[in-house]
Design an enzyme around this catalytic site. Structure first.
Site, PDB file in Angstrom:
ATOM      1  N   CYS A 157       0.805  -1.225   0.000  1.00 49.58           N
ATOM      2  CA  CYS A 157       0.000   0.000   0.000  1.00 49.58           C
ATOM      3  C   CYS A 157       0.840   1.278   0.000  1.00 49.58           C
ATOM      4  O   CYS A 157       0.323   2.358  -0.278  1.00 49.58           O
ATOM      5  CB  CYS A 157      -0.939   0.011   1.197  1.00 49.58           C
ATOM      6  SG  CYS A 157      -2.224  -1.223   1.036  1.00 49.58           S
TER       7      CYS A 157
HETATM    8  C1  LIG Z   1     -11.954  -5.574   6.849  1.00 52.69           C
HETATM    9  C2  LIG Z   1     -12.853  -4.712   7.704  1.00 52.69           C
HETATM   10  C3  LIG Z   1     -13.693  -3.803   6.791  1.00 52.69           C
HETATM   11  C4  LIG Z   1     -13.810  -5.572   8.503  1.00 52.69           C
HETATM   12  O1  LIG Z   1     -14.607  -4.765   9.311  1.00 52.69           O
HETATM   13  P1  LIG Z   1     -14.762  -5.082  10.863  1.00 52.69           P
HETATM   14  O2  LIG Z   1     -15.719  -4.108  11.395  1.00 52.69           O
HETATM   15  O3  LIG Z   1     -13.406  -5.134  11.461  1.00 52.69           O
HETATM   16  O4  LIG Z   1     -15.454  -6.484  10.815  1.00 52.69           O
HETATM   17  P2  LIG Z   1     -15.006  -7.838  11.481  1.00 52.69           P
HETATM   18  O5  LIG Z   1     -14.017  -8.528  10.594  1.00 52.69           O
HETATM   19  O6  LIG Z   1     -14.626  -7.659  12.914  1.00 52.69           O
HETATM   20  O7  LIG Z   1     -16.371  -8.580  11.419  1.00 52.69           O
HETATM   21  C5  LIG Z   1     -17.533  -8.135  12.159  1.00 52.69           C
HETATM   22  C6  LIG Z   1     -18.624  -9.162  11.941  1.00 52.69           C
HETATM   23  O8  LIG Z   1     -19.111  -9.036  10.598  1.00 52.69           O
HETATM   24  C7  LIG Z   1     -18.953 -10.275   9.932  1.00 52.69           C
HETATM   25  N1  LIG Z   1     -18.583 -10.030   8.520  1.00 52.69           N
HETATM   26  C8  LIG Z   1     -17.347  -9.951   7.989  1.00 52.69           C
HETATM   27  N2  LIG Z   1     -17.424  -9.750   6.680  1.00 52.69           N
HETATM   28  C9  LIG Z   1     -18.730  -9.685   6.360  1.00 52.69           C
HETATM   29  C10 LIG Z   1     -19.442  -9.491   5.156  1.00 52.69           C
HETATM   30  N3  LIG Z   1     -18.809  -9.331   3.989  1.00 52.69           N
HETATM   31  N4  LIG Z   1     -20.790  -9.468   5.203  1.00 52.69           N
HETATM   32  C11 LIG Z   1     -21.439  -9.644   6.373  1.00 52.69           C
HETATM   33  N5  LIG Z   1     -20.818  -9.827   7.558  1.00 52.69           N
HETATM   34  C12 LIG Z   1     -19.481  -9.859   7.552  1.00 52.69           C
HETATM   35  C13 LIG Z   1     -17.853 -10.988  10.662  1.00 52.69           C
HETATM   36  O9  LIG Z   1     -17.913 -12.370  10.482  1.00 52.69           O
HETATM   37  C14 LIG Z   1     -18.131 -10.581  12.082  1.00 52.69           C
HETATM   38  O10 LIG Z   1     -19.189 -11.331  12.608  1.00 52.69           O
HETATM   39  P3  LIG Z   1     -19.147 -11.850  14.119  1.00 52.69           P
HETATM   40  O11 LIG Z   1     -19.090 -10.599  14.942  1.00 52.69           O
HETATM   41  O12 LIG Z   1     -20.415 -12.620  14.231  1.00 52.69           O
HETATM   42  O13 LIG Z   1     -17.898 -12.669  14.216  1.00 52.69           O
HETATM   43  C15 LIG Z   1     -12.041  -3.846   8.657  1.00 52.69           C
HETATM   44  O14 LIG Z   1     -11.488  -4.613   9.692  1.00 52.69           O
HETATM   45  C16 LIG Z   1     -10.940  -3.087   8.016  1.00 52.69           C
HETATM   46  O15 LIG Z   1     -11.118  -2.412   7.028  1.00 52.69           O
HETATM   47  N6  LIG Z   1      -9.779  -3.071   8.607  1.00 52.69           N
HETATM   48  C17 LIG Z   1      -8.698  -2.253   8.121  1.00 52.69           C
HETATM   49  C18 LIG Z   1      -7.728  -3.021   7.325  1.00 52.69           C
HETATM   50  C19 LIG Z   1      -7.749  -2.745   5.880  1.00 52.69           C
HETATM   51  O16 LIG Z   1      -8.570  -2.109   5.308  1.00 52.69           O
HETATM   52  N7  LIG Z   1      -6.765  -3.297   5.250  1.00 52.69           N
HETATM   53  C20 LIG Z   1      -6.654  -3.245   3.833  1.00 52.69           C
HETATM   54  C21 LIG Z   1      -5.247  -3.289   3.422  1.00 52.69           C
HETATM   55  S1  LIG Z   1      -4.441  -1.786   3.857  1.00 52.69           S
END
Ligand SMILES: CC(C)(COP(=O)(O)OP(=O)(O)OC[C@H]1O[C@@H](n2cnc3c(N)ncnc32)[C@H](O)[C@@H]1OP(=O)(O)O)[C@@H](O)C(=O)NCCC(=O)NCCS
Length: 374
Positions: A157
């Site tokens: 990135c």
């Molecule tokens: C990836 C990202 C969007 C996920 O969002 P989050 O709020 O952290 O979500 P989580 O992974 O903790 O998941 C929350 C819940 O939603 C669920 N979930 C994950 N993906 C899902 C999807 N596509 N649709 C529906 N539910 C989903 C998970 O299973 C979890 O359920 P649970 O609480 O029952 O276990 C977020 O962590 C993120 O953007 N992090 C920054 C890292 C990044 O962007 N990196 C890219 C490279 S730089």
């Protein structure tokens, strides 16, 4: 005294195809439902994990992403394929990534009011290159008729900012007269469209920037690079194990661990505070206050990360004018995100205005440039 180094033009090439969250989720859910039906016995026996369903609302709320552009749409939404269908080109043809790079490079040269003979270094810097050698940069150099040299760089990135740092140093040192930094982010082949947690994250795009001395710059909008800052800190939380050693490992070169995967929560928690410290230190180097910065061209991975960073820095939400958001329509485009934001949101800057360009992501890596409108 050496004259200032400037960014004199930028180019943005957006692929012609678009995939909305709803389209992506419909395909993923159809794929997963079929997978669960086909594997019902093994799932009930506990031998296989059922695939959970995805949701467009979740994606928008968790990431801010509404849609993404892709180089090739064909195949991505086909539940029998779940990956783009990009036919292999012959060795005599221009490679896909060089083609993307050239599209953006031509726009950057035009914006900078430069021709091929004004450039003597081409850096292609991105999260993945489609082959190891010859360098995509040398292919681009050849196609554009540029004399000098070119090389590829991979810094995930932060590939764009780290390459701009190298360009800045070369112009400062007098070892180059004009550097073309290009970021052809062909991310879609590395997305696991069968993985609910990451199928929505990335989009394809190409960006380019011309860096030269203020002595030669003659474009409508140029920005002095006052300084560059970079930091890396090793982490496995964002990883892709794709590589040539898979052949010797006897491992599947396309298994899930070879594609993009991450511990999104951990990334969020680790990276945001690192970025805040990094930016504060970069400002302190110039004795600038946060209020002195007119624009924040931030990395575009997740809107909640950018909001948290803005709140920690400014004590409030940044306005869309202060910290423009492009990830809603482009998604995460690896290193290109902050450059897209710069490309689309710099023409209103007034002479003397400061702006900070900052990337953050895998590595971990953080790179920033302090810019001042000429
Ligand atoms: C990836 C990202 C969007 C996920 O969002 P989050 O709020 O952290 O979500 P989580 O992974 O903790 O998941 C929350 C819940 O939603 C669920 N979930 C994950 N993906 C899902 C999807 N596509 N649709 C529906 N539910 C989903 C998970 O299973 C979890 O359920 P649970 O609480 O029952 O276990 C977020 O962590 C993120 O953007 N992090 C920054 C890292 C990044 O962007 N990196 C890219 C490279 S730089």
């Amino acid at each position: 005294m050496t004259s200032p180094v400037v960014i004199s033009g930028s180019g943005l090439w957006t692929p012609p195809y678009n995939i909305t969250n709803h389209e992506l989720v419909d395909a993923y859910n159809a794929y997963s439902t079929k997978f669960n039906q086909d594997n019902q016995v093994a799932i009930e026996a506990g031998a296989v994990n059922a695939k959970p369903l995805s949701s467009a609302d979740f994606i928008e709320k968790a990431s801010g992403i509404r849609s993404r552009f892709v180089y090739v749409k064909d195949g991505i939404l086909d539940i029998e394929r779940m990956r783009p269908n990009i036919p292999q080109r012959s060795e005599e043809q221009l490679s896909d990534q060089a083609e993307m790079a050239i599209n953006a490079a031509k726009l950057a040269l035009q914006a900078a009011n430069k021709k091929a003979e004004d450039i003597d270094v081409v850096i292609v810097s991105c999260a993945y290159t489609q082959r190891s050698y010859p360098a995509i940069a040398i292919e681009v150099q050849d196609a554009l008729g540029i004399k000098g040299f070119g090389f590829d760089m991979l810094v995930a990135c932060s590939a764009a900012t780290f390459a701009l740092h190298r360009a800045y140093e070369m112009i400062t040192a007098g070892t180059a007269k004009g550097v073309l930094v290009i970021n052809p982010e062909l991310t879609s082949p590395q997305v696991n469209y069968c993985d609910r947690d990451s199928h929505f994250i990335f989009g394809d795009v190409a960006t380019a920037i011309v860096v030269e001395s203020a002595d030669t710059a003659n474009s409508a909008h140029s920005f002095e690079i006052l300084s560059t800052q970079a930091v890396t800190s090793y982490s496995n939380n964002i990883r892709s194990n794709f590589g040539y050693v898979s052949r010797a490992n006897d491992s599947d070169p396309f298994a899930a661990d070879k594609l993009f995967h991450q511990e999104g929560r951990k990334v969020f928690k680790d990276v945001c505070p690192m970025v805040v410290v990094h930016i504060n230190e970069h400002l302190a180097q110039h004795q600038l206050a946060l209020s002195d910065i007119r624009r924040w061209w931030l990395h575009q991975a997740n809107i909640n990360m950018n909001t948290l960073i803005s709140r920690k820095l400014l004590g409030r939400d940044a306005t869309p004018q202060e910290a423009p958001v492009v990830l809603d329509s482009y998604a995460n485009t690896a290193s290109a995100g902050s450059i897209i934001a710069f490309n689309l949101h710099h023409k209103d800057m007034r002479s003397g205005d400061y702006g900070l360009l900052c990337s953050f992501g895998a590595g971990y890596s953080i790179g920033s440039l302090m810019l001042k409108k000429r």
